[in-house]
Design a protein around this motif. Structure first.
Motif, PDB file in Angstrom:
ATOM      1  N   LEU A 272       0.738  -1.160  -0.076  1.00  0.00           N
ATOM      2  CA  LEU A 272      -0.236   0.006   0.026  1.00  0.00           C
ATOM      3  C   LEU A 272       1.103   1.217  -0.131  1.00  0.00           C
ATOM      4  N   ASN A 273       1.802   1.336   0.907  1.00  0.00           N
ATOM      5  CA  ASN A 273       2.858   2.281   0.871  1.00  0.00           C
ATOM      6  C   ASN A 273       3.340   2.670  -0.523  1.00  0.00           C
TER       7      ASN A 273
ATOM      8  N   ASP B 259      -6.750   6.217  -2.393  1.00  0.00           N
ATOM      9  CA  ASP B 259      -7.376   5.129  -2.375  1.00  0.00           C
ATOM     10  C   ASP B 259      -8.543   4.721  -3.372  1.00  0.00           C
ATOM     11  N   ALA B 260      -9.123   5.724  -4.102  1.00  0.00           N
ATOM     12  CA  ALA B 260      -9.912   5.595  -5.164  1.00  0.00           C
ATOM     13  C   ALA B 260      -9.366   5.071  -6.482  1.00  0.00           C
TER      14      ALA B 260
ATOM     15  N   GLY C 107      -4.043  -4.888  -5.489  1.00  0.00           N
ATOM     16  CA  GLY C 107      -4.256  -5.789  -4.324  1.00  0.00           C
ATOM     17  C   GLY C 107      -2.655  -5.986  -3.692  1.00  0.00           C
ATOM     18  N   ALA C 108      -2.635  -6.894  -2.689  1.00  0.00           N
ATOM     19  CA  ALA C 108      -1.282  -7.185  -2.210  1.00  0.00           C
ATOM     20  C   ALA C 108      -1.335  -8.774  -1.972  1.00  0.00           C
TER      21      ALA C 108
ATOM     22  N   ARG D 231       3.838 -13.971  -4.043  1.00  0.00           N
ATOM     23  CA  ARG D 231       3.980 -13.821  -2.587  1.00  0.00           C
ATOM     24  C   ARG D 231       4.629 -12.627  -2.265  1.00  0.00           C
ATOM     25  N   GLY D 232       4.316 -11.715  -1.627  1.00  0.00           N
ATOM     26  CA  GLY D 232       4.974 -10.570  -1.254  1.00  0.00           C
ATOM     27  C   GLY D 232       5.075  -9.598  -2.398  1.00  0.00           C
ATOM     28  N   ARG D 233       3.980  -9.288  -3.027  1.00  0.00           N
ATOM     29  CA  ARG D 233       3.750  -8.574  -4.204  1.00  0.00           C
ATOM     30  C   ARG D 233       2.728  -7.774  -4.410  1.00  0.00           C
ATOM     31  N   VAL D 234       2.839  -6.716  -5.251  1.00  0.00           N
ATOM     32  CA  VAL D 234       1.601  -5.655  -5.411  1.00  0.00           C
ATOM     33  C   VAL D 234       1.011  -6.555  -6.471  1.00  0.00           C
ATOM     34  N   ILE D 235      -0.597  -6.467  -6.457  1.00  0.00           N
ATOM     35  CA  ILE D 235      -1.064  -7.431  -7.448  1.00  0.00           C
ATOM     36  C   ILE D 235      -2.056  -6.304  -8.446  1.00  0.00           C
TER      37      ILE D 235
END
Length: 578
Positions: free
Chosen positions: A141-142, A151-152, A160-161, A201-205
């Motif tokens: 998110l950061n 957020d929008a 996602g994450a 695993r451990g990724r921005v999706i």
């Protein structure tokens, strides 16, 4: 690729309410047995677009586009035939024919398994999105916040994450009845030494969603220095990275954009769209493929190649131009970002207005721009090499106006004589080459001759079952498309099946005109009178043509043959009078 039987397609069309389907795109009003509205394929104020639910066909009397429900979906949703069949089958809850086992021993999936994969992907997308707002997703998110998203934006693109654990998604989906073997086939899990682990695993999706809103797979961006930097869903029964584009789900609502903007990465797509650029799509972790190029052509007549401005991006743009060269009907342009910037960096610094001010180069112009790379144009040798490279580029230009524009530029840049450059290009004379044009198709406003109208009347009556098949025969029709249509109908086929069998749009338009003679009488007796009059018109023309041929033959025939020909002429004259 699956094949569908005529019986299956007949049942599918019977279940689809064509008038209801079309009404979702254009308002319709009933008049007689047809429904009428303004054509969705061209601008008009007076409705000339008709839907005939009885014959399962639509037709525009203005632009002459027409076909079945499948043709309509293919046109409006930019789908291939197979996709349109699946789309309509899902709409009417009609199961597709089961796949047959592959003879080469490869695995196959049933339609039910494919649907389960789609379901698993949707649940996975929701899971990844929910993870973003937890402690496990804080780093992802950061990262997104640092890239300028709010957020929008995150919700709009469904970002996602994935947690760093080994099997969080597998356990989540397992609680909802999904077996690890199915998740492996969906590309959500990998198997090592008999154990299953999460693919991401451990990724921005970034969820990859098709034009119909179905989640096909995912792209994952690693945090920190983890490798590979980007990881995509492998090929699955519902996903092939060579055949899809990221953000295609937004494009279906941007029909008026008139072009697609092609970028290389997920974040480039998200950033450009955030700042208001429409029609942005991205390749899926691969260089542009021919399949993706054909997909782009289905959605727009132009594509703007918007790759990174560094050396790698420039080379990729040249490779993309080579692929687009093989597609007629699609015009590519290249955006060249200054200072080696990528689209994401540029649009965040300059906004939509800055993007719209960027120069765009046509294919030859961009190749000529890149022809300078590695050359010192202040030297005679450098300038000579540049001129030679440009002449090779211009050999591929077919439009004489485009050629003239680039030739003038090259003369000004190099100082070489126009005649010298033309000879190097391979043009013998110092004049623009003639364009290889096809003869223009009739506009539709020109009135067809009475024979063509008579043939259309007969085919319309025959297609709707208003006259007995024995009334006509294939030889009554002079135009090839009319003769093919008649033989199809007389062989027991339907007009809808005939139209769907035609891939060429111009030929399909001719067939639709043949099935839409207007005005068509309402009463049976009047329809039979129309059929009789049409047959007389056609057969009268055939007699006149035969008589003209006999008159020519008489001029050179021997006496014996002349007597035979005169006898034939007499019989034909009597038939014509009758």
């Amino acid at each position: 690729m699956a094949r569908f039987s005529d019986a299956f397609l007949d049942e599918l069309r019977a279940r689809v309410n064509l008038e209801e389907l079309v009404s979702e795109y254009v308002p319709l009003k009933q008049k007689g047995r047809r429904f009428w509205g303004c054509c969705p394929f061209h601008n008009e104020k007076t409705p000339s677009f008709s839907v005939d639910s009885e014959s399962q066909l639509y037709y525009c009397f203005g632009c002459h586009k027409g076909g079945t429900a499948l043709n309509f979906v293919m046109e409006m949703e930019r789908m291939e035939f197979q996709e349109a069949v699946k789309y309509l089958a899902e709409r009417v809850h009609m199961p597709l024919p089961e796949a047959e086992p592959a003879r080469n021993g490869k695995s196959f999936v049933t339609s039910q398994e494919r649907e389960r994969i789609y379901e698993a992907n949707v649940i996975a997308a929701r899971y990844f999105h929910s993870m973003l707002w937890t402690d496990e997703g804080a780093e992802a998110l950061n990262y997104l916040y640092k890239r300028g998203l709010n957020d929008a934006d995150i919700r709009r693109f469904g970002l996602g994450a994935s947690p760093r654990g080994w099997d969080g998604l597998i356990r989540h989906l397992g609680e909802q009845g999904f077996k690890p073997e199915l998740l492996k086939r969906a590309g959500l899990a990998v198997e090592r030494d008999g154990k299953f682990y999460d693919m991401f695993r451990g990724r921005v999706i970034f969820p990859i969603i098709n034009a119909q809103g179905r989640v096909l797979g995912f792209g994952g961006r690693a945090m920190g220095d983890a490798q590979p930097k980007y990881l995509n869903t492998p090929d699955t029964p519902v996903f092939n990275k060579r055949q899809g584009l990221y953000a295609l789900n937004f494009v279906r609502k941007e029909r008026d954009a008139g072009r697609l903007v092609l970028v290389e990465g997920y974040m480039d797509t998200v950033s450009l769209r955030k700042y208001g650029v429409r029609g942005v799509v991205a390749t899926l972790g691969t260089a542009l493929t021919q399949e993706q190029a054909r997909l782009i052509k289905r959605y727009a007549p132009e594509v703007w190649i918007s790759y990174d401005g560094d050396s790698a991006g420039q080379k990729a743009a040249l490779r993309a131009l080579d692929i687009f060269d093989d597609l007629e009907g699609l015009t590519p342009w290249v955006i060249d970002y200054p200072g080696g910037q990528d689209p994401d960096d540029f649009v965040r610094a300059n906004g939509l207005e800055g993007f719209e001010r960027l120069p765009r180069y046509d294919a030859a112009e961009y190749r000529m721009l890149r022809a300078r790379d590695g050359l010192d144009l202040t030297t005679q040798d450098g300038m000579t090499q540049y001129a030679l490279r440009c002449c090779e580029i211009l050999k591929k230009v077919r439009d004489p106006i485009v050629m003239e524009n680039h030739l003038r530029t090259l003369v000004n840049q190099t100082g070489y004589d126009r005649e010298i450059l033309l000879r190097q290009i391979g043009v013998a004379q110092a004049e623009p080459r003639k364009m290889n044009r096809l003869q223009p198709r009739p506009s539709g406003k020109e009135r067809p001759n009475e024979d063509v109208l008579a043939e259309r009347a007969l085919l319309t009556l025959l297609a709707n079952g208003y006259i007995p098949p024995e009334t006509v025969k294939g030889g009554d029709f002079s135009l090839e498309i009319h003769r093919r249509a008649a033989e199809w109908l007389l062989g027991g086929g339907s007009a809808a099946n005939f139209v769907e069998s035609i891939e060429d749009e111009a030929t399909r338009s001719d067939a639709m005109q043949a099935f839409n003679y207007s005005p068509l009488p309402e009463e049976h007796e009047e329809r039979m009178q129309l059929a009789e009059a049409s047959l007389k018109t056609i057969r009268r023309t055939r007699l006149r043509e035969r008589m003209a041929a006999i008159e020519e033959e008489i001029k050179t025939a021997d006496p014996s043959r002349k007597r035979e020909l005169y006898s034939q002429m007499q019989a034909m004259t009597q038939a014509l009078e009758d």
